[in-house]
Design a protein around this motif. Sequence first.
Motif, PDB file in Angstrom:
ATOM      1  N   GLU A 273       0.825  -1.200   0.000  1.00 14.64           N
ATOM      2  CA  GLU A 273       0.000   0.000   0.000  1.00 14.64           C
ATOM      3  C   GLU A 273       0.868   1.263   0.000  1.00 14.64           C
ATOM      4  OE1 GLU A 273      -3.493   0.121   2.707  1.00 14.64           O
ATOM      5  OE2 GLU A 273      -3.012   2.249   2.752  1.00 14.64           O
ATOM      6  N   ARG A 274       1.958   1.225   0.771  1.00 14.70           N
ATOM      7  CA  ARG A 274       2.849   2.380   0.793  1.00 14.70           C
ATOM      8  C   ARG A 274       3.463   2.592  -0.595  1.00 14.70           C
ATOM      9  NH1 ARG A 274       6.817   1.642   5.113  1.00 14.70           N
ATOM     10  NH2 ARG A 274       4.977   1.356   6.358  1.00 14.70           N
ATOM     11  N   ASN A 275       3.816   1.472  -1.244  1.00 10.79           N
ATOM     12  CA  ASN A 275       4.375   1.597  -2.600  1.00 10.79           C
ATOM     13  C   ASN A 275       3.370   2.214  -3.564  1.00 10.79           C
ATOM     14  OD1 ASN A 275       6.905   0.686  -2.085  1.00 10.79           O
ATOM     15  ND2 ASN A 275       6.384  -1.471  -2.408  1.00 10.79           N
ATOM     16  N   MET A 276       2.106   1.876  -3.370  1.00  5.25           N
ATOM     17  CA  MET A 276       1.073   2.461  -4.245  1.00  5.25           C
ATOM     18  C   MET A 276       1.027   3.984  -4.064  1.00  5.25           C
ATOM     19  SD  MET A 276      -2.030  -0.282  -4.051  1.00  5.25           S
ATOM     20  CE  MET A 276      -1.717  -2.035  -4.243  1.00  5.25           C
ATOM     21  N   ALA A 277       1.186   4.423  -2.827  1.00  3.82           N
ATOM     22  CA  ALA A 277       1.196   5.880  -2.581  1.00  3.82           C
ATOM     23  C   ALA A 277       2.403   6.511  -3.266  1.00  3.82           C
ATOM     24  CB  ALA A 277       1.216   6.158  -1.081  1.00  3.82           C
ATOM     25  N   TYR A 278       3.584   5.860  -3.172  1.00  2.00           N
ATOM     26  CA  TYR A 278       4.789   6.395  -3.843  1.00  2.00           C
ATOM     27  C   TYR A 278       4.565   6.460  -5.350  1.00  2.00           C
ATOM     28  CZ  TYR A 278       7.494   5.260   0.385  1.00  2.00           C
ATOM     29  OH  TYR A 278       7.966   5.170   1.658  1.00  2.00           O
ATOM     30  N   GLU A 279       3.996   5.356  -5.871  1.00  5.47           N
ATOM     31  CA  GLU A 279       3.809   5.303  -7.329  1.00  5.47           C
ATOM     32  C   GLU A 279       2.888   6.406  -7.810  1.00  5.47           C
ATOM     33  OE1 GLU A 279       4.750   0.660  -8.270  1.00  5.47           O
ATOM     34  OE2 GLU A 279       2.768   1.241  -7.570  1.00  5.47           O
ATOM     35  N   ALA A 280       1.839   6.662  -7.021  1.00  2.46           N
ATOM     36  CA  ALA A 280       0.923   7.749  -7.400  1.00  2.46           C
ATOM     37  C   ALA A 280       1.694   9.055  -7.457  1.00  2.46           C
ATOM     38  CB  ALA A 280      -0.224   7.840  -6.395  1.00  2.46           C
ATOM     39  N   ALA A 281       2.482   9.334  -6.403  1.00  2.72           N
ATOM     40  CA  ALA A 281       3.210  10.611  -6.351  1.00  2.72           C
ATOM     41  C   ALA A 281       4.170  10.718  -7.531  1.00  2.72           C
ATOM     42  CB  ALA A 281       3.957  10.721  -5.028  1.00  2.72           C
ATOM     43  N   GLU A 282       4.894   9.641  -7.805  1.00  2.00           N
ATOM     44  CA  GLU A 282       5.903   9.692  -8.863  1.00  2.00           C
ATOM     45  C   GLU A 282       5.261   9.793 -10.248  1.00  2.00           C
ATOM     46  OE1 GLU A 282       8.678   6.478  -8.690  1.00  2.00           O
ATOM     47  OE2 GLU A 282       9.740   7.234 -10.462  1.00  2.00           O
ATOM     48  N   TYR A 283       4.290   8.918 -10.480  1.00  2.00           N
ATOM     49  CA  TYR A 283       3.685   8.881 -11.811  1.00  2.00           C
ATOM     50  C   TYR A 283       2.934  10.187 -12.112  1.00  2.00           C
ATOM     51  CZ  TYR A 283       1.243   7.324 -15.920  1.00  2.00           C
ATOM     52  OH  TYR A 283       0.773   7.240 -17.202  1.00  2.00           O
ATOM     53  N   LEU A 284       2.162  10.645 -11.151  1.00  2.00           N
ATOM     54  CA  LEU A 284       1.376  11.859 -11.391  1.00  2.00           C
ATOM     55  C   LEU A 284       2.288  13.081 -11.499  1.00  2.00           C
ATOM     56  CD1 LEU A 284      -1.700  11.170  -9.073  1.00  2.00           C
ATOM     57  CD2 LEU A 284      -1.496  10.803 -11.537  1.00  2.00           C
ATOM     58  N   GLY A 285       3.370  13.084 -10.708  1.00  2.00           N
ATOM     59  CA  GLY A 285       4.340  14.187 -10.805  1.00  2.00           C
ATOM     60  C   GLY A 285       4.944  14.229 -12.202  1.00  2.00           C
ATOM     61  N   ASN A 286       5.360  13.070 -12.711  1.00  2.00           N
ATOM     62  CA  ASN A 286       5.952  13.025 -14.056  1.00  2.00           C
ATOM     63  C   ASN A 286       4.950  13.401 -15.137  1.00  2.00           C
ATOM     64  OD1 ASN A 286       8.406  12.262 -13.078  1.00  2.00           O
ATOM     65  ND2 ASN A 286       8.016  10.056 -13.284  1.00  2.00           N
ATOM     66  N   ALA A 287       3.686  13.171 -14.847  1.00  2.00           N
ATOM     67  CA  ALA A 287       2.649  13.482 -15.847  1.00  2.00           C
ATOM     68  C   ALA A 287       2.190  14.942 -15.757  1.00  2.00           C
ATOM     69  CB  ALA A 287       1.449  12.553 -15.649  1.00  2.00           C
ATOM     70  N   GLY A 288       2.852  15.735 -14.890  1.00  2.00           N
ATOM     71  CA  GLY A 288       2.548  17.173 -14.852  1.00  2.00           C
ATOM     72  C   GLY A 288       1.508  17.574 -13.820  1.00  2.00           C
ATOM     73  N   TYR A 289       1.235  16.652 -12.878  1.00  3.57           N
ATOM     74  CA  TYR A 289       0.290  16.993 -11.806  1.00  3.57           C
ATOM     75  C   TYR A 289       1.100  17.336 -10.547  1.00  3.57           C
ATOM     76  CZ  TYR A 289      -3.444  15.130 -14.690  1.00  3.57           C
ATOM     77  OH  TYR A 289      -4.333  14.923 -15.705  1.00  3.57           O
ATOM     78  N   HIS A 290       0.872  18.522 -10.041  1.00  3.08           N
ATOM     79  CA  HIS A 290       1.605  18.956  -8.851  1.00  3.08           C
ATOM     80  C   HIS A 290       0.904  18.429  -7.598  1.00  3.08           C
ATOM     81  CE1 HIS A 290       3.616  21.360  -5.917  1.00  3.08           C
ATOM     82  NE2 HIS A 290       2.518  22.051  -5.620  1.00  3.08           N
ATOM     83  N   ARG A 291       1.684  17.774  -6.753  1.00  4.55           N
ATOM     84  CA  ARG A 291       1.100  17.302  -5.490  1.00  4.55           C
ATOM     85  C   ARG A 291       1.079  18.495  -4.546  1.00  4.55           C
ATOM     86  NH1 ARG A 291       3.656  12.416  -1.849  1.00  4.55           N
ATOM     87  NH2 ARG A 291       1.679  11.677  -0.994  1.00  4.55           N
ATOM     88  N   TYR A 292      -0.119  18.997  -4.251  1.00  2.61           N
ATOM     89  CA  TYR A 292      -0.169  20.177  -3.382  1.00  2.61           C
ATOM     90  C   TYR A 292      -0.667  19.838  -1.985  1.00  2.61           C
ATOM     91  CZ  TYR A 292      -5.221  20.498  -4.414  1.00  2.61           C
ATOM     92  OH  TYR A 292      -6.565  20.238  -4.542  1.00  2.61           O
ATOM     93  N   GLU A 293      -1.144  18.608  -1.824  1.00  2.00           N
ATOM     94  CA  GLU A 293      -1.571  18.137  -0.512  1.00  2.00           C
ATOM     95  C   GLU A 293      -1.306  16.643  -0.491  1.00  2.00           C
ATOM     96  OE1 GLU A 293      -4.488  16.619   2.500  1.00  2.00           O
ATOM     97  OE2 GLU A 293      -4.411  16.141   0.373  1.00  2.00           O
ATOM     98  N   ILE A 294      -1.264  16.032   0.691  1.00  2.18           N
ATOM     99  CA  ILE A 294      -0.867  14.632   0.798  1.00  2.18           C
ATOM    100  C   ILE A 294      -1.560  13.753  -0.253  1.00  2.18           C
ATOM    101  CG2 ILE A 294      -1.005  12.586   2.301  1.00  2.18           C
ATOM    102  CD1 ILE A 294      -0.394  14.415   4.674  1.00  2.18           C
ATOM    103  N   SER A 295      -2.857  13.949  -0.479  1.00  7.29           N
ATOM    104  CA  SER A 295      -3.610  13.082  -1.387  1.00  7.29           C
ATOM    105  C   SER A 295      -4.105  13.778  -2.646  1.00  7.29           C
ATOM    106  CB  SER A 295      -4.840  12.509  -0.658  1.00  7.29           C
ATOM    107  OG  SER A 295      -4.469  11.944   0.562  1.00  7.29           O
ATOM    108  N   ASN A 296      -3.684  15.018  -2.888  1.00  7.39           N
ATOM    109  CA  ASN A 296      -4.287  15.784  -3.992  1.00  7.39           C
ATOM    110  C   ASN A 296      -3.252  16.336  -4.970  1.00  7.39           C
ATOM    111  OD1 ASN A 296      -7.350  16.120  -3.606  1.00  7.39           O
ATOM    112  ND2 ASN A 296      -6.486  16.269  -1.550  1.00  7.39           N
ATOM    113  N   TYR A 297      -3.584  16.216  -6.258  1.00  6.97           N
ATOM    114  CA  TYR A 297      -2.671  16.556  -7.350  1.00  6.97           C
ATOM    115  C   TYR A 297      -3.438  17.402  -8.368  1.00  6.97           C
ATOM    116  CZ  TYR A 297      -0.197  12.475  -5.486  1.00  6.97           C
ATOM    117  OH  TYR A 297       0.437  11.578  -4.663  1.00  6.97           O
ATOM    118  N   SER A 298      -2.754  18.411  -8.909  1.00  3.46           N
ATOM    119  CA  SER A 298      -3.485  19.221  -9.897  1.00  3.46           C
ATOM    120  C   SER A 298      -2.577  19.745 -10.996  1.00  3.46           C
ATOM    121  CB  SER A 298      -4.173  20.407  -9.217  1.00  3.46           C
ATOM    122  OG  SER A 298      -3.214  21.387  -8.888  1.00  3.46           O
ATOM    123  N   ARG A 299      -3.188  20.041 -12.133  1.00  2.00           N
ATOM    124  CA  ARG A 299      -2.525  20.802 -13.181  1.00  2.00           C
ATOM    125  C   ARG A 299      -2.416  22.248 -12.677  1.00  2.00           C
ATOM    126  NH1 ARG A 299      -0.772  17.358 -17.078  1.00  2.00           N
ATOM    127  NH2 ARG A 299      -2.407  16.321 -18.256  1.00  2.00           N
TER     128      ARG A 299
END
Length: 399
Positions: free
Chosen positions: A227-253
């Motif tokens: 489960e922790r790896n899934m959280a890392y993967e979300a952060a990494e993948y979404l970051g690379n795709a141009g989504y800024h993580r602005y809160e622990i669980s939230n990402y935005s263009r």
Amino acid sequence: MTEPLGIYIHIPFCVRKCRYCDFLSFSAPDSLKEAYAEALCREIRAAAELYQRPVDTVFIGGGTPSVLPYSVFRSMIDALREAFRILPDAEVTVEMNPGAGWSAEELNDLLGGTDRSGYGAPAVSRISLGLQSVHDDELKRLGRIHDFRTFLNTYEKLRAAGASDINFDLMFGIPGQTGERWRETLRTAVSLAPEHLSAYSLILEEGTPFFEEWKKGTLLLPDEESERNMAYEAAEYLGNAGYHRYEISNYSRPGHASRHNIRYWQRKEYYGAGIGAASFLGHTRWKNTSEMKKYLAVWGGETERTGPECMDACREDTEHLTKKQEMEEFMFLGLRMTEGISAAAFEEEFGVPLREEYGPVLEKYLGEKMLGEKDGRIYLTDRGTDVSNVIMSGFLHDD
Ligand code: SF4
């Protein structure tokens, strides 16, 4: 100028209950939905009269607001806009669930035109869609009412109606979910180019069917490390795709972070209407009653009721925050955001330097690299984010 207010409106209806859900939501006949919406309008009018403040964010959540018949929902939005001065650039979000939505014409009316609204802007500016997973078996396991095809239909209808700010809620830690299947959910979600993504882990809540299964040993959840790896993967993948993580669980263009949710983390004031809705105004937090019967007894009925007495009659759990409690909130809500908290803002708000109040705990976690410090701001590092609950509890006062 008067500081603008946020408004949260709770619509507690769903088609049926998901297996993990402990939100205040249930299925109901249209007659109850109509009576509730009418009562809500009365509460909204009374709140507008009492607070007389402009509004810059509105969040209509639930439950599933889109299970309200469209005409009922539209009347409620119109009543809100008549009662409060909603600023022209306000963010007005509605949560929707695929499979419980409005027709293409209704969405056009809500999102597309300024023709009948008279507001000079669409009635609603942002949609939050509960996708959770792109795998039908996972959706079924969660007890969701939609499959992926239904989700796509809803999404296409929203875009065709002119929606330009859409969030998808995603979930990881689903029973039976593997890392690869989670990555597929992330990849597919990103390929659809929403402006915002939320990625939450499944939380087992007492009283839900999932909790009962877990007690019996039949709920096969991914282990903690996966489960922790899934959280890392979300952060990494979404970051690379141009989504800024602005809160622990939230990402935005860029430019699409949820202004209403930021309000909660920055402790700005909001009024919550409807059953179970929370409010924060003037150093006081409270919740409305969670009982529909009690709510309708106060705001429903033949005669229009209004005024602070009705609000008081619905109010529960009122808490007048002490300065120490406000400091704690400042820290643990502010640290949820990746930009962290500003030491200068802390001192300005409380009249005490941050290090005078929290010196030992700050030094401890800065030393352990759980917190970082830059340009006068303190934030959670990646390591700190992993154990954010422990770090945040370090800011609670002993007394
Ligand atoms: S749609 Fe959301 S609020 Fe409704 S039952 Fe499912 S999880 Fe709960």
